[in-house]
Scaffold this motif. Structure first.
Motif, mmCIF file in Angstrom:
data_model
loop_
_atom_site.group_PDB
_atom_site.id
_atom_site.type_symbol
_atom_site.label_atom_id
_atom_site.label_comp_id
_atom_site.label_asym_id
_atom_site.label_seq_id
_atom_site.Cartn_x
_atom_site.Cartn_y
_atom_site.Cartn_z
ATOM 1 N N TYR A 1 1.358 -60.974 22.400
ATOM 2 C CA TYR A 1 2.439 -60.041 22.736
ATOM 3 C C TYR A 1 3.415 -60.557 23.786
ATOM 4 O O TYR A 1 4.448 -59.942 24.001
ATOM 5 C CB TYR A 1 1.846 -58.701 23.209
ATOM 6 C CG TYR A 1 0.984 -58.076 22.153
ATOM 7 C CD1 TYR A 1 1.540 -57.476 21.034
ATOM 8 C CD2 TYR A 1 -0.403 -58.130 22.242
ATOM 9 C CE1 TYR A 1 0.742 -56.933 20.041
ATOM 10 C CE2 TYR A 1 -1.204 -57.578 21.255
ATOM 11 C CZ TYR A 1 -0.620 -56.984 20.153
ATOM 12 O OH TYR A 1 -1.411 -56.456 19.169
ATOM 13 N N GLN A 2 3.107 -61.638 24.448
ATOM 14 C CA GLN A 2 4.014 -62.185 25.455
ATOM 15 C C GLN A 2 4.799 -63.345 24.883
ATOM 16 O O GLN A 2 4.252 -64.190 24.175
ATOM 17 C CB GLN A 2 3.241 -62.653 26.696
ATOM 18 C CG GLN A 2 2.664 -61.512 27.483
ATOM 19 C CD GLN A 2 1.900 -61.982 28.714
ATOM 20 O OE1 GLN A 2 1.411 -63.094 28.776
ATOM 21 N NE2 GLN A 2 1.784 -61.109 29.692
ATOM 22 N N GLU A 3 6.078 -63.368 25.201
ATOM 23 C CA GLU A 3 6.939 -64.477 24.839
ATOM 24 C C GLU A 3 7.017 -65.422 26.032
ATOM 25 O O GLU A 3 7.085 -64.963 27.171
ATOM 26 C CB GLU A 3 8.325 -63.945 24.490
ATOM 27 C CG GLU A 3 9.284 -64.982 24.008
ATOM 28 C CD GLU A 3 10.532 -64.344 23.443
ATOM 29 O OE1 GLU A 3 10.559 -64.088 22.218
ATOM 30 O OE2 GLU A 3 11.466 -64.113 24.217
ATOM 31 N N GLU A 4 6.990 -66.723 25.769
ATOM 32 C CA GLU A 4 7.086 -67.712 26.843
ATOM 33 C C GLU A 4 8.202 -68.689 26.536
ATOM 34 O O GLU A 4 8.410 -69.051 25.380
ATOM 35 C CB GLU A 4 5.807 -68.547 26.940
ATOM 36 C CG GLU A 4 4.582 -67.842 27.415
ATOM 37 C CD GLU A 4 3.415 -68.815 27.517
ATOM 38 O OE1 GLU A 4 2.951 -69.043 28.639
ATOM 39 O OE2 GLU A 4 2.981 -69.333 26.467
ATOM 40 N N PHE A 5 8.907 -69.106 27.591
ATOM 41 C CA PHE A 5 9.789 -70.247 27.419
ATOM 42 C C PHE A 5 9.691 -71.155 28.626
ATOM 43 O O PHE A 5 9.317 -70.738 29.717
ATOM 44 C CB PHE A 5 11.239 -69.869 27.088
ATOM 45 C CG PHE A 5 11.845 -68.782 27.917
ATOM 46 C CD1 PHE A 5 11.812 -67.467 27.495
ATOM 47 C CD2 PHE A 5 12.483 -69.082 29.113
ATOM 48 C CE1 PHE A 5 12.397 -66.465 28.262
ATOM 49 C CE2 PHE A 5 13.075 -68.095 29.860
ATOM 50 C CZ PHE A 5 13.030 -66.779 29.439
ATOM 51 N N GLU B 1 -1.584 -57.511 26.782
ATOM 52 C CA GLU B 1 -1.608 -58.874 26.239
ATOM 53 C C GLU B 1 -2.991 -59.253 25.737
ATOM 54 O O GLU B 1 -4.017 -58.874 26.315
ATOM 55 C CB GLU B 1 -1.162 -59.872 27.308
ATOM 56 C CG GLU B 1 -1.266 -61.325 26.900
ATOM 57 C CD GLU B 1 -0.493 -61.668 25.638
ATOM 58 O OE1 GLU B 1 -0.982 -62.496 24.873
ATOM 59 O OE2 GLU B 1 0.593 -61.106 25.408
ATOM 60 N N VAL B 2 -2.989 -60.024 24.665
ATOM 61 C CA VAL B 2 -4.191 -60.643 24.127
ATOM 62 C C VAL B 2 -3.886 -62.131 24.023
ATOM 63 O O VAL B 2 -2.902 -62.521 23.393
ATOM 64 C CB VAL B 2 -4.545 -60.075 22.731
ATOM 65 C CG1 VAL B 2 -5.729 -60.817 22.133
ATOM 66 C CG2 VAL B 2 -4.824 -58.579 22.821
ATOM 67 N N CYS B 3 -4.689 -62.941 24.666
ATOM 68 C CA CYS B 3 -4.463 -64.382 24.699
ATOM 69 C C CYS B 3 -5.703 -65.093 24.163
ATOM 70 O O CYS B 3 -6.796 -64.904 24.691
ATOM 71 C CB CYS B 3 -4.157 -64.829 26.128
ATOM 72 S SG CYS B 3 -3.661 -66.552 26.253
#
Length: 160
Positions: free
Chosen positions: A60-64, A121-123
């Protein structure tokens, strides 16, 4: 009117984080320092031969990421992709490929990382078969419980 929240990066120490001999990185976290709850922004400094994190993917998290100094490798699933200063990398929420950075150069590698934060979040960490579930603040084994899939499917079909 409230005062602006400002911190100079030179006022933040590099703080080492490590999980094993090959996974170790130094971090500056100005966003958390200033109280950010919904967005993250960190600076990472990665020593030669080290990787930043275990391979992972976010549901659910976007990373850049923006590579600032040094050269290294983006470990993108099974692929090793060379990265250099100026490279900008995006992992959209739900991207199925696990990733991390490895400093394959001879000098420290620095990069900025940013993205959204969500309390649900699920990682996934495929190397060790675990899943971190932020809503319950637990790391769990990523194994299907015998019979649970059929039970869940029957539950959703019931009463139709």
């Amino acid at each position: 009117m409230s005062e602006p929240r400002i911190v100079n990066l030179s006022d933040l120490p590099w703080t080492e984080w490590r999980s094993d001999d090959r996974t170790s990185v130094e971090i500056r976290d100005p966003a958390r320092k200033l109280g950010s709850a919904l967005a993250g922004f960190r600076l990472y400094r990665l020593a030669p031969g080290k990787r930043a994190t275990r391979l992972h993917r976010h549901h659910y998290q976007e990373e850049f990421f923006l590579i600032l100094k040094g050269n290294g490798t983006l470990q993108h699933g099974e692929r090793a992709v060379a990265v250099k200063p100026g490279d900008f990398i995006l992992y959209a929420a739900g991207d199925p490929v696990p990733h991390t950075f490895v400093n394959t150069g001879s000098e420290p590698m620095e990069y900025a990382a940013s993205g959204n934060r969500v309390s649900y979040e699920v990682c996934e960490y495929p190397e060790d078969g675990t899943v971190y579930v932020e809503a319950i603040d637990k790391t769990l084994r990523a194994e299907e419980v015998a019979g649970s899939r059929a039970e869940k499917d029957a539950w959703y079909q019931a009463g139709r």
